[in-house]
Design an enzyme around this catalytic site. Sequence first.
Site, PDB file in Angstrom:
ATOM      1  CG  HIS A 135      -4.335   6.846   4.710  1.00  0.00           C
ATOM      2  ND1 HIS A 135      -3.679   7.380   5.983  1.00  0.00           N
ATOM      3  CD2 HIS A 135      -4.264   8.000   3.947  1.00  0.00           C
ATOM      4  CE1 HIS A 135      -3.698   8.684   5.767  1.00  0.00           C
ATOM      5  NE2 HIS A 135      -3.974   9.187   4.535  1.00  0.00           N
ATOM      6  CG  ASP A 136      -3.654   5.049   8.658  1.00  0.00           C
ATOM      7  OD1 ASP A 136      -3.222   4.057   9.304  1.00  0.00           O
ATOM      8  OD2 ASP A 136      -3.121   5.700   7.948  1.00  0.00           O
ATOM      9  N   GLY A 157      -8.468  10.109   5.620  1.00  0.00           N
ATOM     10  CA  GLY A 157      -7.716   9.209   6.176  1.00  0.00           C
ATOM     11  C   GLY A 157      -7.915   9.371   7.682  1.00  0.00           C
TER      12      GLY A 157
END
Length: 318
Positions: free
Chosen positions: A172-173, A190
């Site tokens: 994520h991100d 992440g």
Amino acid sequence: MISLFKARKKFLSPLFSFSIRRSLSSSLSYSHENGRYSEVFIHPSAVLHPSAVLGKGVSFGPYCTVGSSVKLGNCCKLYPSSHIFGNTELGESCVLMTGDVVGDELPGCTVIGGNNIIGHHAVVGVKCQDLKYKHGDESFLCIGNNNEIRELFDSQVIGDNNLIMGSCHIAHDCKIGDRNILANNTLLAGHVIVEDYTHSAGATVVDQFCHIGSYAFIGGGSVVSQDVPKYMMVTGERAELRGLNLEGLDMKSLGAAYRNIFMSTETVPSSIEERLTNMEHNQELYSVPAVGAMLQSIRDSFTEGRRGICKFKQWLGS
């Protein structure tokens, strides 16, 4: 595709959904004619929602599924048992191989540019694998053009012309730039940022919040726990700087700058800050664009909130 590293701060803004969709969707072509199934091949076992928007020349193999909010550009091809759900848009000439799952019935959107190949049994654009994620939060996936993505894949923002091989994981991100090669089993935690023209060899692990500079090379089996500045090569169980990735670059100027910073022969050791300052005062080298970019990349890694750079044996105590 929007320039990822000129507009990086915009991606997670409240206007993310609107700006990304407008930027990529403007280049997508769809068929809105009454005979919308003209020039379209649909296998009898495929299930297409009547509200889906289909481009010309698209084809659907056996047991494919297309949801109600899906938009497909011209000449997309779905191989058997591939599925598209949620608020998902594909550009022209995208290929989904057997067993793919793209998008999900969740808030947010998945926007994929043109001429992308999603490999067998890939899962992209589904629920964010982040413990901070709460039910009802919006999730976004944005992929540029001309990428080839293999199986087992989860990501946020990806640029153009990347090769992401089998069993990679992009958490994520993360933000991935252009023309990168992530070899098999590359794992990005992440919030990792990968710039352009980087290359990670197989079984590489990059810790969260690390920054991989343009033209960097990461050796196979490395564990990267700090930033890798531009043009650097790193390797090791706790990756250390091993030199420069000089292919196609100004070897003489970059090599001289690297030696002055990381391989100094001074009798009195100086700090990394002092060495960087001395290099910036060396007009002959500092005027070379690649040298200036490398020095700035190193400095950026020591700013607040960043992790510093991978260690180098000869200046561990500096």
